[in-house]
Every structure is written in structure tokens, then in C-alpha cells.
Design a protein around this motif. Sequence first.
Motif, PDB file in Angstrom:
ATOM      1  N   UNK A  49       0.948  -1.157   0.102  1.00 14.88           N
ATOM      2  CA  UNK A  49      -0.180   0.286   0.302  1.00 14.88           C
ATOM      3  C   UNK A  49       0.563   0.910   0.182  1.00 14.88           C
ATOM      4  N   UNK A  50       0.555   2.227  -0.986  1.00 15.69           N
ATOM      5  CA  UNK A  50       1.360   3.339  -0.766  1.00 15.69           C
ATOM      6  C   UNK A  50       1.071   4.068   0.684  1.00 15.69           C
ATOM      7  N   UNK A  51       1.898   4.676   1.273  1.00 16.18           N
ATOM      8  CA  UNK A  51       2.715   5.505   2.288  1.00 16.18           C
ATOM      9  C   UNK A  51       3.104   6.704   2.479  1.00 16.18           C
ATOM     10  N   UNK A  52       3.204   7.443   1.440  1.00 15.30           N
ATOM     11  CA  UNK A  52       3.485   8.191   1.078  1.00 15.30           C
ATOM     12  C   UNK A  52       2.498   9.029   1.575  1.00 15.30           C
ATOM     13  N   UNK A  53       2.907  10.535   2.009  1.00 22.84           N
ATOM     14  CA  UNK A  53       2.054  11.681   1.612  1.00 22.84           C
ATOM     15  C   UNK A  53       1.815  12.897   1.439  1.00 22.84           C
ATOM     16  N   UNK A  54       2.743  13.316   0.237  1.00 25.82           N
ATOM     17  CA  UNK A  54       3.107  14.376  -0.444  1.00 25.82           C
ATOM     18  C   UNK A  54       2.509  13.416  -2.214  1.00 25.82           C
ATOM     19  N   UNK A  55       1.967  14.795  -2.863  1.00 22.44           N
ATOM     20  CA  UNK A  55       2.408  14.181  -4.045  1.00 22.44           C
ATOM     21  C   UNK A  55       3.105  13.983  -4.255  1.00 22.44           C
ATOM     22  N   UNK A  56       4.151  14.117  -4.711  1.00 24.06           N
ATOM     23  CA  UNK A  56       4.932  13.277  -5.249  1.00 24.06           C
ATOM     24  C   UNK A  56       6.282  13.148  -4.616  1.00 24.06           C
ATOM     25  N   UNK A  57       6.590  12.075  -5.134  1.00 22.90           N
ATOM     26  CA  UNK A  57       8.103  11.533  -4.009  1.00 22.90           C
ATOM     27  C   UNK A  57       7.818  10.544  -3.507  1.00 22.90           C
ATOM     28  N   UNK A  58       9.121   9.528  -2.949  1.00 21.78           N
ATOM     29  CA  UNK A  58       8.591   9.158  -1.687  1.00 21.78           C
ATOM     30  C   UNK A  58       8.835   9.323  -0.427  1.00 21.78           C
ATOM     31  N   UNK A  59       7.896  10.034  -0.038  1.00 21.63           N
ATOM     32  CA  UNK A  59       8.291  10.521   1.138  1.00 21.63           C
ATOM     33  C   UNK A  59       6.614  11.346   1.745  1.00 21.63           C
ATOM     34  N   UNK A  60       6.909  10.927   3.190  1.00 22.04           N
ATOM     35  CA  UNK A  60       6.086  10.934   4.359  1.00 22.04           C
ATOM     36  C   UNK A  60       6.051  12.009   5.203  1.00 22.04           C
ATOM     37  N   UNK A  61       5.561  13.540   4.684  1.00 19.16           N
ATOM     38  CA  UNK A  61       6.200  14.472   6.303  1.00 19.16           C
ATOM     39  C   UNK A  61       5.657  14.040   7.279  1.00 19.16           C
ATOM     40  N   UNK A  62       5.057  13.019   8.026  1.00 15.55           N
ATOM     41  CA  UNK A  62       4.423  13.541   9.185  1.00 15.55           C
ATOM     42  C   UNK A  62       6.007  12.501  10.214  1.00 15.55           C
ATOM     43  N   UNK A  63       6.722  12.052   8.926  1.00 14.58           N
ATOM     44  CA  UNK A  63       8.035  10.989   9.835  1.00 14.58           C
ATOM     45  C   UNK A  63       8.902  12.723   9.574  1.00 14.58           C
ATOM     46  N   UNK A  64       8.911  13.142   8.717  1.00 18.13           N
ATOM     47  CA  UNK A  64       9.974  13.862   8.780  1.00 18.13           C
ATOM     48  C   UNK A  64       9.965  15.188   9.950  1.00 18.13           C
ATOM     49  N   UNK A  65       8.470  16.080  10.103  1.00 19.25           N
ATOM     50  CA  UNK A  65       8.601  16.305  10.821  1.00 19.25           C
ATOM     51  C   UNK A  65       8.393  15.794  12.647  1.00 19.25           C
ATOM     52  N   UNK A  66       7.933  14.615  12.271  1.00 21.16           N
ATOM     53  CA  UNK A  66       8.533  13.780  13.885  1.00 21.16           C
ATOM     54  C   UNK A  66      10.094  14.012  14.309  1.00 21.16           C
ATOM     55  N   UNK A  67      10.983  13.619  12.998  1.00 19.63           N
ATOM     56  CA  UNK A  67      12.078  13.850  13.353  1.00 19.63           C
ATOM     57  C   UNK A  67      12.939  14.850  13.618  1.00 19.63           C
ATOM     58  N   UNK A  68      12.229  15.578  13.285  1.00 16.64           N
ATOM     59  CA  UNK A  68      12.505  17.230  13.592  1.00 16.64           C
ATOM     60  C   UNK A  68      12.540  17.714  15.053  1.00 16.64           C
TER      61      UNK A  68
END
Length: 404
Positions: free
Chosen positions: A223-242
Motif C-alpha cells: 500500500x502506498x504510504x506516501x504523504x505528498x503528491x510527488x516523491x516517496x515522502x511522508x512529512x509526518x515522519x519528517x516533522x516527527x524526526x525534526x
Amino acid sequence: MDPTVLQQTPLQPSPGIGDGSKSERTPLALRVFGALLMAGGVAVVPEVIHTLAQMGTVFVEKTYTDDSLLTIILYVTLALSACFCALASGVLGFRLLRGNRRRARLIAEAVAIGLVVAFSADLLLFGVNPGLWFLGACALILIAAHVWVDPSLSDERELQRRLRLMQTREEAEDGTLGLDKTGRGYIELDFFNLFWIFVIASVAGVVIESIYHVLVVDFGHYEDRAGLLWGPFSPIYGFGAVLMTLALNRFHNAPIPVVFLVSAVIGGAFEYFVSWFMEYAFGAIAWDYTGTFLNINGRTNFMFMCMWGALGVVWVKLALPALLHTVNLIPWRWRYSITALCAALMIFDGAMTLVALDCWYSRLAGAAPDNALEQFCAEQFDNQWMENRFESMSIHPDAAHRSS
């Protein structure tokens, strides 16, 4: 150039926004920046007046109910944050025009935080709207100007930057570039490090969650778990890591149980907030833990808080050193240019994702596209496309709590 010559020349940092001194001659860039800040503060005033008028109408017409208390709180938050940004921008601009740069960086960062708060409250109340773009543009201009006049970057644009570049090259060769020189934390919490933490964690989050879904949730089904329109990015994990990095940077030498506990609490709170924010603003539900052990309104639970705790330990003890090494593989002469380009692309991707989600919400709510941007999203990112891209997410307009 002979290093001994550079060593004989005292390194005097060029004046910038972070300098606590007051020079006799203020750089033109700072004067222009100050004028823009004052103009921006004045420009925010109509938004403040408009927000206060809307809030006053709600009270005069008594259209609020006990259930709309949170909406009223958001109105107040938006008005107060916008007022603060207007006032602080004017003060900072006036001080810079007069050449007073004492605590200027602190004020500028406070204005940026205020703009983020106002942006979030505006998005929750009204969805994507012209006022939102105005606040976002103000924040971007502030950040761009703040970085441009930053003394550490200004030094690199001066003759003395050669010594700094020599030191940077030595640090890159030694693998110490990006480490906190003060010893208070593990890494320097600058834009460069935090941006690449966001990017790498966003990609890693998609990989981890996809593997977890295939092996645990629905064996053998991708299942595609990406969170942005383009690219393999999930900003939830990005902001969580920051967020984890900001909170745990000084805990890099702390005992593992302490790191685990702090990470579990922060991760659980962050997961709860993101779930609430998405539902309130877009009626979007991406996960529901109702019925699981020690769940909190179905937005987070004991198991996932423990997973956040374990991820925090791995992040601080193992991942950060490896990430810093990976980031330092970027050629040191190109690092700022590459980062600026990638940041611009990521911001565009995030902005278009917000627009596409808002248009998806509007279509499901029965509203027809009424402008060129909404028509573009209806053609390029229709309901079927959005469902395929965001497979784990569903939109329920009735669950949203927008004012309009």
C-alpha cells in the motif's frame, strides 16, 4: 593562499542579524530587510482586522455553540498571533533601520513562529484561502531574508570566507562538520541539518511503514504510504524526526530509558496532534486505533507510543551519527546551493499537496471548482487519483470543523 597569512589576519565577522553589536554603518541588505519587515507588519493589519471582525460577528449573532468552543479558541489564536507578528515585525524593522541588531535574530525567529501559528489556525478555520497564501509568503520572505543576512553566511560572501572555507573543508574531511561545537547538543540545529533530517526521515518513514504494512497489517499486500503528491515522502515522519531532534539533541548521552520515555511521550503527542489536525481541517482520517490497548480517542495508543520510544532511541543513539555522515557526503562547496534548490522543490510539493487535499475535500463536500487552480486539481488530481495516491487516507467532509 598561504594559511599563515590568513591566520595573521584577524577574523572579524561581518555584521548580520544575529550580531549583538551596533555598528556605525548598517549594511544596505539589513536596511532593506528592515523596511520590508515594517511594510510586512503594516500589511498584516488588514488580516488582523478581518479576523477580529469575523470573530465579533460570531459573538454578536450568537452563532456559536458549546461544541464550537475550539473554533472560537482558534479565532482568538489567529488574531493574537497575527497581532504579535505585525507588532514584532514593525519593532524589528525599526531596530534594523536604526542599526540596532541586538537580539534581532531572537525577534525574527519569534515572528517566524508566530506566522506558523497563524498559518495553522487559518488553515484549520478556512482551509486553503488567499489569507493563507499571504501568511505563507510572509514566512518564506522572512526566512529567506533571515538566512541571507545571517552572519555565518555573510562571512562566506566576504573576503575572509576563505579561512572559513578552509575550516569547513577540514571539518568535512574529519567528519566533524555539523557537530555542535558548544558541546550542549550532538549536532548544530541549523536549517541545513534540520532540512536533511526532514528529507531523509520522510523517505525512511515511507519505507518502514510500507514494510510494516506488508508484513504485519496486511501480509503480502503493498500500500502506498506516501504523504505528498510527488516523491516517496511522508512529512509526518519528517516533522516527527525534526521534533525528536530538537527535543533530544541534548539527550544524546542520556541513559536509554530516559530517551525512550521522552521519545514515547513526544511521539504519542505528535501523532495525536497530527490526527486531530488532519480531521479538523480536511475531515481526513489516515489511522484509527479505536479498540486497541490504551488508545487515546483512537489517535494514538500504547503500542505505537512504545514504537515512537524505540525509534527515538535508535534515532539518537545510532541514526543521527549515520545521517550526519551521509549528509556530509554532499560536496561542501555545493551544500547550500543544493539545499536551497531541494528546499524550494519540497515547499512546492507540500503547498500543492495542501491545495490538492483541499480540492479533494471540496469535491466530496459537493462544491464545484470555482477557479483555475481548483479546475486544474479536478483534472490532474481527481478523486480516483487521490485515492490511489493516498491509499491509507479517507476524506469525510462531515468530520471537518471549518468555519467556511
